[in-house]
Design a protein around this motif. Sequence first.
Motif, PDB file in Angstrom:
ATOM      1  N   VAL A  15       0.846  -1.197   0.000  1.00  0.00           N
ATOM      2  CA  VAL A  15       0.000   0.000   0.000  1.00  0.00           C
ATOM      3  C   VAL A  15       0.885   1.253   0.000  1.00  0.00           C
ATOM      4  CG1 VAL A  15      -1.721   1.304   1.321  1.00  0.00           C
ATOM      5  CG2 VAL A  15      -1.875  -1.189   1.201  1.00  0.00           C
ATOM      6  N   GLY A  16       1.942   1.205   0.791  1.00  0.00           N
ATOM      7  CA  GLY A  16       2.860   2.339   0.859  1.00  0.00           C
ATOM      8  C   GLY A  16       3.607   2.549  -0.448  1.00  0.00           C
ATOM      9  N   VAL A  17       4.014   1.459  -1.084  1.00  0.00           N
ATOM     10  CA  VAL A  17       4.707   1.590  -2.364  1.00  0.00           C
ATOM     11  C   VAL A  17       3.748   2.185  -3.398  1.00  0.00           C
ATOM     12  CG1 VAL A  17       5.999   0.387  -4.147  1.00  0.00           C
ATOM     13  CG2 VAL A  17       6.196  -0.363  -1.766  1.00  0.00           C
ATOM     14  N   GLY A  18       2.518   1.711  -3.361  1.00  0.00           N
ATOM     15  CA  GLY A  18       1.502   2.267  -4.266  1.00  0.00           C
ATOM     16  C   GLY A  18       1.283   3.751  -4.014  1.00  0.00           C
ATOM     17  N   LEU A  19       1.305   4.148  -2.758  1.00  0.00           N
ATOM     18  CA  LEU A  19       1.128   5.579  -2.431  1.00  0.00           C
ATOM     19  C   LEU A  19       2.293   6.415  -2.953  1.00  0.00           C
ATOM     20  CD1 LEU A  19      -0.279   5.636   1.231  1.00  0.00           C
ATOM     21  CD2 LEU A  19      -1.393   6.533  -0.829  1.00  0.00           C
ATOM     22  N   THR A  20       3.506   5.890  -2.810  1.00  0.00           N
ATOM     23  CA  THR A  20       4.671   6.621  -3.350  1.00  0.00           C
ATOM     24  C   THR A  20       4.468   6.891  -4.840  1.00  0.00           C
ATOM     25  OG1 THR A  20       6.209   5.691  -1.734  1.00  0.00           O
ATOM     26  CG2 THR A  20       7.148   6.468  -3.801  1.00  0.00           C
ATOM     27  N   ILE A  21       4.072   5.849  -5.556  1.00  0.00           N
ATOM     28  CA  ILE A  21       3.889   5.992  -7.009  1.00  0.00           C
ATOM     29  C   ILE A  21       2.806   7.024  -7.299  1.00  0.00           C
ATOM     30  CG2 ILE A  21       3.167   4.792  -9.108  1.00  0.00           C
ATOM     31  CD1 ILE A  21       4.288   2.181  -7.776  1.00  0.00           C
ATOM     32  N   LYS A  22       1.729   6.953  -6.536  1.00  0.00           N
ATOM     33  CA  LYS A  22       0.603   7.861  -6.768  1.00  0.00           C
ATOM     34  C   LYS A  22       1.000   9.304  -6.448  1.00  0.00           C
ATOM     35  CE  LYS A  22      -4.256   8.468  -5.693  1.00  0.00           C
ATOM     36  NZ  LYS A  22      -5.316   8.232  -4.721  1.00  0.00           N
ATOM     37  N   LEU A  23       1.694   9.489  -5.319  1.00  0.00           N
ATOM     38  CA  LEU A  23       2.069  10.850  -4.919  1.00  0.00           C
ATOM     39  C   LEU A  23       3.098  11.445  -5.877  1.00  0.00           C
ATOM     40  CD1 LEU A  23       2.154  10.254  -1.067  1.00  0.00           C
ATOM     41  CD2 LEU A  23       0.672  11.895  -2.247  1.00  0.00           C
ATOM     42  N   ARG A  24       3.965  10.597  -6.407  1.00  0.00           N
ATOM     43  CA  ARG A  24       4.979  11.096  -7.353  1.00  0.00           C
ATOM     44  C   ARG A  24       4.443  11.190  -8.775  1.00  0.00           C
ATOM     45  NH1 ARG A  24      10.059   7.482  -5.641  1.00  0.00           N
ATOM     46  NH2 ARG A  24      10.929   8.778  -3.995  1.00  0.00           N
ATOM     47  N   LYS A  25       3.249  10.641  -8.966  1.00  0.00           N
ATOM     48  CA  LYS A  25       2.590  10.695 -10.282  1.00  0.00           C
ATOM     49  C   LYS A  25       3.440  10.064 -11.394  1.00  0.00           C
ATOM     50  CE  LYS A  25      -0.268  14.731  -9.228  1.00  0.00           C
ATOM     51  NZ  LYS A  25      -0.160  14.600  -7.759  1.00  0.00           N
TER      52      LYS A  25
END
Lengths: 338, 327
Positions: free
Chosen positions: B136-146
């Motif tokens: 979930v955290g890795v997915g959030l990194t990707i999402k936040l960095r677009k």
Amino acid sequence: MPDQNGSTNGARELTYAEALREGLRQIMAQDERVFIIGEDVGVYGGAFGVSAGLRDEFGAERVIDTPISEAGIAGACIGSALTGMRPVGEIQFMDFITISMEQLVLQAAKIRFMFGGKATVPMVLRTPAGSGTGAAAQHSESLENWFVHVPGLKVVMPSNPYDAKGLLLSAIQDENPVIFVEHKLLYRTKGHVPEEMYTIPLSESKVVREGQHLTVIATSVMVRRALEAADILAQEGIEIEIVDPRTLMPLDEKPIVESVKKTGKAMVIHEAVKTGGYGGEIVSRIVESDAFGYLEAPVRRLAGLDIPIPYNRTLEAHTVPQVQNIVDEARKLVKGDY
Amino acid sequence: MQPVAVDELQKRGLSAENAHEMLMKMMLIRAFEEKAEELFAMGRVHGTMHLSIGQEASAVGLSTALDSRDYLLNTHRGHGHCLAWYGSSPDLMMAEFMGKETGYCRGRGGSMHIANVDTNNLGANGIVGGGLPISVGVGLTIKLRKTDQVAAVIFGDGGANTGAFHEAVNMASIWNLPVIYFCENNQYAMSMAFHRAFNIEHISDRAVGYGIKGMTVDGNDLLQVYDAAVEAIARARAGEGPTLIESVTYRWKGHSKSDKQAYRTRDEVKEWQDKDPIRRFAAFMGMTDAERDALQAQAHQRIEEAVTFSENSPEPDVAAILEGVYA
């Protein structure tokens, strides 16, 4: 220099909660890797209001409301930290951190070591501990020592608004997972907090009051109670020296050892239950050090009773050390009545 | 190569060379695992290990569909996924398995914790389902960095029954995170059979409960795994959120080193060995047994070199025992 003990002298005052919020706001404005994640941290502003308004300021993408999923919150922090972000998670009550133990203890704490020192997990998990709110046994725990016992985690426990902001900013910039233990009764307490961003190094114990008769090592809300007790004791001519470790792991033990060498007597105070509590560690550090030869009295621990926190207000108050208990125990130690 | 194989590969934009690489990766995994078992039996390694013999198509199909810029979160039965990942070295893998300073984790992690964060291999995990919340955290990194990266998290049928599975898949779904939930259903969580631990036919049926797409594929069919992964990855890159893929496969060996396998029959194991993913893919490519065996021998030779490298590598220095706890 501002007065770091919470006394104001007309300087700018903030509550502990406001100080934390200001620190979060400032670092989020400066570092886009920082984001907040937890239950009710966004629209609601956090159960104790620490993140109030930050969602409006930084958007729902950086102040993330989660489902009731504490393991997920911890994992979200770990995974994002491992891939370059600086997450600040919130566990609404420290009691609920039990649900995230696997992620914190077996993942966050060990990833760097297991990977041969080739990874970092720079995350902060904020959580309020402590009793005194009438919330009973599942919303009042002080579990900080569980995390002290896990190499790889740092444990920070601020006792006043000034430290809260400075330590939080240090914790967020630290490369390691930090369990940041706040206290519910401290959120509304006020003290001087400079407006600018400043950091207080982790692992720096602080002498918050000087005295020559007894060294008191206290954590979190107990520092505040010890300071009150010190004023009462001073009227009797007893001067206690109070040391606040501020960071429990890794501990800066030197100021504690030096203080005990000066006073010859030591008492540790914390709210968590006595058996297996952090006080045992402090006492061990003292007796293993060269302060041992200076001791003139047994080292005392004043801590929570070994029971769950009861609901009834009177029982609750009797479960953890109060100002009068500190006064009484300190007096006995100083007067040799033990 | 037989024309039907050429057609099938072309349809997917894969060349004969790609097919050869995939086959070699599967063979390398097989060779690594067989050597690991042998070294263990000889007492040349200690601790424990979880072999993925029989599951090679699952590892190679997934990693081939992913890109080197994507992230991988792996399981305790993770040798195969590590070897299949971009830029991985059998030498450093074997050195870690043998506890040497030259290993991926300087001999501190061992079989269950092999990672290479520099190449986005975020590590194997000794806790069943332990990688799920981290995804979930890795997915959030990707999402936040677009960015258009995706993260794949591998877990087994056992991991699908942990509470962490529920928290993680739900969070990834509500936030539309680019995470592939890749469940290798190898039929047993240690001794607990799939049909005893689930009251559903397919683990992917659970996707409905999270409002995401679920797929079940034959995990011993390399191209089926690859196709499912490609589809899920495309969806994730397009911002359409996570997918739950169930890759149905079988571990030929016991759970770990000391498993008497009282929970299954020899006939059952034999039945699955007949579905050997390596033989199947080699046959699909039109290879003769002799050609296939020659390639497998090459893979074994490569692993022998890894063993030599590891044996000639230094032990960790005890003086450095405290390193790497804190940054």
